[in-house]
Design a protein around this motif. Sequence first.
Motif, mmCIF file in Angstrom:
data_model
loop_
_atom_site.group_PDB
_atom_site.id
_atom_site.type_symbol
_atom_site.label_atom_id
_atom_site.label_comp_id
_atom_site.label_asym_id
_atom_site.label_seq_id
_atom_site.Cartn_x
_atom_site.Cartn_y
_atom_site.Cartn_z
ATOM 1 N N ASN A 274 8.234 9.888 -3.362
ATOM 2 C CA ASN A 274 7.546 8.971 -2.451
ATOM 3 C C ASN A 274 8.510 8.226 -1.533
ATOM 4 O O ASN A 274 8.197 7.941 -0.372
ATOM 5 N N PHE A 275 9.672 7.897 -2.070
ATOM 6 C CA PHE A 275 10.626 7.125 -1.279
ATOM 7 C C PHE A 275 11.205 7.962 -0.137
ATOM 8 O O PHE A 275 11.548 7.429 0.916
ATOM 9 N N ILE A 276 11.307 9.282 -0.324
ATOM 10 C CA ILE A 276 11.787 10.149 0.754
ATOM 11 C C ILE A 276 10.783 10.159 1.897
ATOM 12 O O ILE A 276 11.146 10.036 3.067
ATOM 13 N N SER A 277 9.506 10.301 1.557
ATOM 14 C CA SER A 277 8.485 10.321 2.604
ATOM 15 C C SER A 277 8.420 8.968 3.317
ATOM 16 O O SER A 277 8.245 8.909 4.542
ATOM 17 N N TYR A 278 8.596 7.878 2.573
ATOM 18 C CA TYR A 278 8.562 6.545 3.193
ATOM 19 C C TYR A 278 9.733 6.385 4.160
ATOM 20 O O TYR A 278 9.578 5.874 5.270
ATOM 21 N N LEU A 279 10.904 6.836 3.739
ATOM 22 C CA LEU A 279 12.091 6.741 4.589
ATOM 23 C C LEU A 279 11.924 7.611 5.833
ATOM 24 O O LEU A 279 12.296 7.203 6.946
ATOM 25 N N ALA A 280 11.334 8.797 5.670
ATOM 26 C CA ALA A 280 11.104 9.683 6.811
ATOM 27 C C ALA A 280 10.152 9.043 7.813
ATOM 28 O O ALA A 280 10.352 9.156 9.033
ATOM 29 N N VAL A 281 9.115 8.376 7.333
ATOM 30 C CA VAL A 281 8.186 7.681 8.227
ATOM 31 C C VAL A 281 8.923 6.585 9.000
ATOM 32 O O VAL A 281 8.695 6.389 10.203
ATOM 33 N N ASN A 282 9.800 5.869 8.320
ATOM 34 C CA ASN A 282 10.592 4.835 8.997
ATOM 35 C C ASN A 282 11.419 5.431 10.121
ATOM 36 O O ASN A 282 11.480 4.876 11.229
ATOM 37 N N TYR A 283 12.045 6.573 9.875
ATOM 38 C CA TYR A 283 12.843 7.238 10.913
ATOM 39 C C TYR A 283 11.954 7.662 12.084
ATOM 40 O O TYR A 283 12.326 7.493 13.249
ATOM 41 N N VAL A 284 10.792 8.253 11.774
ATOM 42 C CA VAL A 284 9.873 8.694 12.823
ATOM 43 C C VAL A 284 9.429 7.508 13.674
ATOM 44 O O VAL A 284 9.424 7.569 14.915
ATOM 45 N N ASP A 285 9.029 6.413 13.021
ATOM 46 C CA ASP A 285 8.574 5.224 13.750
ATOM 47 C C ASP A 285 9.637 4.734 14.724
ATOM 48 O O ASP A 285 9.356 4.445 15.897
ATOM 49 N N ARG A 286 10.846 4.622 14.228
ATOM 50 C CA ARG A 286 11.911 4.088 15.061
ATOM 51 C C ARG A 286 12.278 5.046 16.196
ATOM 52 O O ARG A 286 12.582 4.624 17.308
ATOM 53 N N PHE A 287 12.209 6.348 15.913
ATOM 54 C CA PHE A 287 12.561 7.337 16.938
ATOM 55 C C PHE A 287 11.525 7.372 18.050
ATOM 56 O O PHE A 287 11.873 7.285 19.236
ATOM 57 N N ILE A 288 10.248 7.510 17.694
ATOM 58 C CA ILE A 288 9.227 7.654 18.740
ATOM 59 C C ILE A 288 8.968 6.348 19.474
ATOM 60 O O ILE A 288 8.301 6.337 20.500
ATOM 61 N N SER A 289 9.490 5.244 18.943
ATOM 62 C CA SER A 289 9.389 3.986 19.688
ATOM 63 C C SER A 289 10.493 3.872 20.739
ATOM 64 O O SER A 289 10.466 2.984 21.588
ATOM 65 N N LYS A 290 11.453 4.808 20.687
ATOM 66 C CA LYS A 290 12.567 4.776 21.642
ATOM 67 C C LYS A 290 12.639 6.015 22.524
ATOM 68 O O LYS A 290 13.191 5.971 23.625
#
Length: 234
Positions: free
Chosen positions: A64-80
């Motif tokens: 679960n923590f891998i998927s949560y971390l991946a979502v964090n990366y996606v959020d930050r990337f597509i916001s930039k």
Amino acid sequence: MELDLENPLTCVEEEQYDTVSALFDSESDHMASQIFLRSFHAESLRREAIALILQAQYSCNLDNFISYLAVNYVDRFISKKEVPEEKPWILRLLVISCLSLAAKMKKIDFSYSDFQRDEGFIFDAQRIQRMELLILSTLNWRMRSITPFSFVYFFISLFELKDPALTKALKDRATELIFKARDEIKLLEYKPSIIAASALLCASYELFPLQFSSFKAAISSCEYINQVRDTNVT
């Protein structure tokens, strides 16, 4: 050293310098841009990305923590960075690359081929690695993400629970709530510390209703929380 989401600032070469103030001071650097939150296109992209990440989590049996971390990366990337609507394959490549980076941070093997087995096209390792480099540069190499999990133990310590079993129950329920809240884009407006504090208050209300008032008072009087509130107001 494997990334510990509950203690992201500690690494093998260093003493534990993750004073609580360092976590609070740095958390804004690990959040998505607020402009991103107002974009319908970004919300749609995020919804699709999370669906792909969950698909990978179940098909590849990821933590679960891998998927949560991946979502964090996606959020930050597509916001930039803009992800073109007319090229849906870019989002899939982004998701695979974020999952790969998250797995590397957690020292877990992640098979590109397993995730892409049922797809009409397959990205080769070279293309995924190029996307990983783009993600790393876009996120300024801040991959040891500060998330709500980074603050859970700190807030629990304010409650001064004496029974380890009760502490574990509270932590487990708060963790479950944080995972469930991952899909809600509106929560990206709030700093990770606020989400952690809110999850713990919800969990404590469910598990220890008679003590809820004292738990709420403990968090409300926390100097760091008051600083975060002041920042959000301004």
